[in-house]
Scaffold this active site. Structure first.
Site, PDB file in Angstrom:
ATOM      1  N   HIS A  48       0.810  -1.220   0.000  1.00  0.00           N
ATOM      2  CA  HIS A  48       0.000   0.000   0.000  1.00  0.00           C
ATOM      3  C   HIS A  48       0.847   1.274   0.000  1.00  0.00           C
ATOM      4  CE1 HIS A  48      -3.128   2.869   0.823  1.00  0.00           C
ATOM      5  NE2 HIS A  48      -2.622   3.134   2.021  1.00  0.00           N
ATOM      6  N   HIS A  72       3.072   7.331   5.280  1.00  0.00           N
ATOM      7  CA  HIS A  72       1.827   7.965   5.714  1.00  0.00           C
ATOM      8  C   HIS A  72       1.015   7.170   6.740  1.00  0.00           C
ATOM      9  CE1 HIS A  72      -0.143   5.447   2.652  1.00  0.00           C
ATOM     10  NE2 HIS A  72      -1.254   5.656   3.333  1.00  0.00           N
ATOM     11  N   GLU A  76      -0.099   6.024  12.423  1.00  0.00           N
ATOM     12  CA  GLU A  76      -1.450   5.568  12.717  1.00  0.00           C
ATOM     13  C   GLU A  76      -1.472   4.066  13.038  1.00  0.00           C
ATOM     14  OE1 GLU A  76      -3.955   7.313  13.196  1.00  0.00           O
ATOM     15  OE2 GLU A  76      -5.650   5.921  13.110  1.00  0.00           O
ATOM     16  N   ASP A  77      -0.736   3.285  12.269  1.00  0.00           N
ATOM     17  CA  ASP A  77      -0.908   1.827  12.347  1.00  0.00           C
ATOM     18  C   ASP A  77       0.269   1.051  12.938  1.00  0.00           C
ATOM     19  OD1 ASP A  77      -3.324   2.186  11.154  1.00  0.00           O
ATOM     20  OD2 ASP A  77      -2.618   1.767   9.129  1.00  0.00           O
ATOM     21  N   ASP A 139      -3.550   8.231  -1.389  1.00  0.00           N
ATOM     22  CA  ASP A 139      -3.940   7.162  -0.470  1.00  0.00           C
ATOM     23  C   ASP A 139      -5.347   6.677  -0.824  1.00  0.00           C
ATOM     24  OD1 ASP A 139      -3.961   5.558   1.895  1.00  0.00           O
ATOM     25  OD2 ASP A 139      -5.072   7.147   2.940  1.00  0.00           O
ATOM     26  N   ASP A 259     -22.631  13.171 -27.934  1.00  0.00           N
ATOM     27  CA  ASP A 259     -21.188  13.435 -28.001  1.00  0.00           C
ATOM     28  C   ASP A 259     -20.411  12.526 -27.064  1.00  0.00           C
ATOM     29  OD1 ASP A 259     -22.412  14.585 -25.914  1.00  0.00           O
ATOM     30  OD2 ASP A 259     -21.445  16.540 -26.079  1.00  0.00           O
TER      31      ASP A 259
HETATM   32 MN    MN Z   1      -3.151   4.556   3.665  1.00  0.00          MN
END
Ligand code: MN
Length: 719
Positions: A48, A72, A76-77, A139, A259
């Site tokens: 990712h 990134h 957070e993780d 992301d 169109d």
């Molecule tokens: Mn992410």
């Protein structure tokens, strides 16, 4: 699968001097802290951040942003902390990662208050540095591309959030490529059936188009080269959500989107863009009212381009966009495109101007404590093509820019629209044609006996209002035609002593309905009233032939049809009908070979217009019917010609001689001279068809001292 080298190669191909070391370092760090983590698909999590980082590299962003892409999700993780990141990669990267982390912590929720709150946080985070939102968009793109392994509920929630927040932000930042990818993906998840249906239909329509695209592209290439314009041409099909939005906005079916294929000319300079436009308009006739000059008047997100729609080689409408390479980069990548031209960070360019609005919103949010109020304000900023106005009770209505009180009235309710007699804006009476502005409070004054007028079609801007007004007019016309049709039927049947009620229940009548595709007896009478069908087939079926002959003389009706058919110019075929009165329009004087369209006119049969006639484009499309030129007819068709030439003795005689030599009758000629020693001659001539006319124009152009020859438009108005 993407590898670190792909990112490095991409960066080095654009900036050989780039700091590759820091990218390596970030990769090693992220691989370490994400080690052992898996995505929902079962793949290593590392995939990712690598993909996100590659998307950022692909937008040509700087190393700091690419590194942020890799890092990134670490705070957070994983066990990594923001202090650690700051220490290892510097303050800027630290700030960027912190910004992205803060946005990620915002809880997804469909409650309006939460949405406002999350948008507020997001704007706060990206207001500090626009690159935060670019990382967040990358992301989101990768997450949207890899949603398959999530539950349907999660998929919908993410798609909804993307549609409400990320796609509009991408659009406001001018990143149309991102916006289109996100919108298509959201549409696929939120409306899977509709998506499949449209994708299939578009695919089917496009399949036969390759030859057409090749033809148009190579013709354009040749003409541009001949004119010395250096440009690249591409043909492309509209994206699925774009098609769907158009269907919704204009309330039309897929079949009526003409169109679908668009062409793009990318030139080197602005001057060449306008030259290319001239060449396009020379090759094909422009559709009136469809030319937009966004080069002179850029859009709110700084988009620049020339847009025009023309009638292509087979008479079909096609959109052509013309712009420079730089404008193209901006159109596709928006703010990201500007980023890459920026070396130092100081100078103000469009990229900076683009997020001036972000800063303004930041200031606003300090003043507004109510998240709902804030959301409404942000919406106004995110959707600059719309205006937001209020009912006296404070309900918000969203309308396109330029909308009038009539649009507002129809937005409230069809009845309010139909009965609208006046409007007050902010307490003051205004004309119905006034344009509404953001924040206006609009009050509609109604009268139950009032009816919409045809003039409103020129005032209303929204599809909804236009369709409702047309529907009303059509309804009125239908009622009128129904009465008229019943009278005609009754009168004719009476001659043969037949009762209308009994006839309508007969087997023969049912057959006629079925053969002509009428759903009810009323439909048949309406068509009769309009003059769309003839009574003769029904009478023939109902009355035995000997009885018809016994009557001896032909009926008044048949006499009428004879007269009508005799007057028919015979060159036009109306699909499915063979005994209808046809009239060629006086405004555009179509000749065989011109693309044409027919309109049912009550009591006057069918009027044939040129496809690009402004009057035809104004007419209610519901009254349009398919028509074609009949092959091989030799009838003279009136056409107006406007010849501009030098004011020299004998020239008019030369031109007239040329016209007669082309086997063309001159019915009228008029000459006007101008102060700058030019003469403007207008001729009424009669030609056989478009080819004949083209040959005539060519030969007049060859006459010495003739500057230009043009096909005239309009009724007998002197040119
Ligand atoms: Mn992410």
């Amino acid at each position: 699968m993407l590898r670190l080298n792909d990112i490095v190669d991409r960066v080095q191909s654009i900036r050989p001097t780039a700091n590759i070391e820091i990218i390596h370092k970030a990769y090693v760090f992220t691989a370490k802290v994400h080690h052992g983590q898996l995505r929902e698909s079962g793949e290593p999590y590392l995939i990712h951040p690598i993909n996100v980082s590659f998307i950022l590299a692909d937008w040509n962003l700087d190393e700091e942003t690419i590194v942020t892409g890799l890092l990134h999700d670490t705070v957070e993780d994983t066990v990594a902390t923001i202090e650690e990141i700051r220490e290892l990669f510097g303050d800027t990267v630290g700030q960027l990662v912190d910004g992205v982390t803060k946005i990620s912590r915002v809880v997804i929720s469909d409650v309006a208050d939460h949405k406002a709150e999350s948008l507020r946080k997001m704007i706060l985070a990206m207001g500090k540095d626009i690159r935060v939102i670019l990382v967040k968009l990358a992301d989101r793109i990768h997450n949207m591309r890899t949603l398959d392994h999530l539950s349907p509920d999660r998929q919908s929630a993410i798609a909804l959030e993307t549609q409400e927040i990320y796609a509009p932000i991408a659009s406001r930042l001018g990143m149309s490529r991102v916006k289109m990818e996100l919108e298509d993906k959201c549409f696929e998840i939120l409306h899977p059936d509709k998506y499949r249906e449209l994708a299939r239909a578009a695919d089917e329509r496009n399949r036969g188009q390759e030859e057409h695209i090749r033809k148009v592209t190579s013709l354009l290439e040749t003409k541009l080269r001949e004119a010395g314009v250096d440009a690249a041409i591409t043909g492309r099909s509209k994206n699925i959500s774009g098609i769907f939005n158009k269907m919704i906005r204009q309330e039309i079916e897929f079949e009526h989107i003409y169109d679908l294929i668009g062409f793009r000319i990318i030139a080197k300079t602005i001057r060449e863009c306008y030259e290319a436009l001239g060449i396009v308009h020379n090759l094909w006739r422009p559709v009136p009212g469809r030319f937009k000059d966004y080069i002179a008047m850029p859009k709110a997100n700084f988009y620049q381009s020339l847009h025009t729609t023309v009638f292509g080689p087979d008479g079909e409408m096609m959109e052509i966009q013309i712009r420079t390479e730089e404008m193209h980069g901006l159109a596709e990548y928006g703010v990201a495109a500007h980023w890459r031209y920026k070396e130092g960070r100081q100078e103000t360019d469009k990229g900076d101007q683009m997020f001036v609005w972000l800063r303004q919103i930041l200031d606003l949010q300090k003043e507004m404590k109510d998240p709902r109020e804030f959301l409404d304000t942000v919406k106004v900023e995110l959707f600059p093509e719309e205006v937001y106005v209020f009912t006296p009770r404070g309900d918000v209505k969203e309308l396109p820019r330029g909308a009038t009180p009539i649009d507002f009235a129809y937005a409230i309710h069809t009845e309010v629209g139909n009965q609208c007699v006046g409007a007050k804006v902010n307490g003051k009476m205004v004309p119905l044609r006034a344009s509404l502005k953001n924040g206006d409070v609009v009050e509609i004054i109604t009268n139950s006996s009032h009816k919409p007028s045809r003039d409103w079609l020129k005032i209303a801007k929204t599809r909804k209002a236009l369709n409702r007004i047309r529907a009303f007019i059509r309804q009125e016309q239908q009622e009128h035609s129904l009465t008229l049709g019943r009278q005609i039927l009754e009168r004719e049947l009476r001659k043969y002593s037949l009762a209308i009620m009994k006839t309508q229940k007969s087997k023969e009548f049912a057959e006629i309905l079925q053969e002509n595709g009428f759903k009810s007896a009323d439909d048949y009478c309406i068509a009769l009233g309009y003059g769309k069908v003839s009574l003769v087939p029904l009478i023939r079926r109902l009355i035995p032939p000997e009885q018809l002959q016994e009557k001896g003389k032909e009926s008044r009706l048949e006499a009428l049809f004879k007269r009508v058919t005799a007057r028919k110019p015979s060159a036009v075929i109306v699909k499915g009908v063979d005994d209808i009165f046809i009239r060629l329009a006086n405004c555009c004087h179509p000749v065989p070979g011109d693309p044409i369209v027919g309109f049912i006119t009550r009591g006057r049969g069918v009027t044939i217009h040129a496809r690009d006639c402004p009057k035809a484009l104004e007419t209610d499309p519901a009254r349009a019917i398919e028509v074609a030129w009949e092959a091989g007819t030799k009838a003279a068709h009136p056409v107006k010609l406007k010849v501009i030439c030098a004011d020299k003795p004998g020239l008019l005689a030369d031109i007239s001689r040329t016209i007669t030599a082309s086997d063309v009758d001159i019915r009228r000629a008029m000459v006007m001279t101008t102060r700058d020693k030019r003469a403007i001659c207008s001729f009424d001539v009669a030609v056989n068809d478009a080819k004949h006319l083209a040959a005539l124009i060519k030969s007049i152009e060859k006459v010495k001292n003739v500057y230009s020859v043009e096909r005239g438009k309009g009724r007998d108005k002197p040119v």
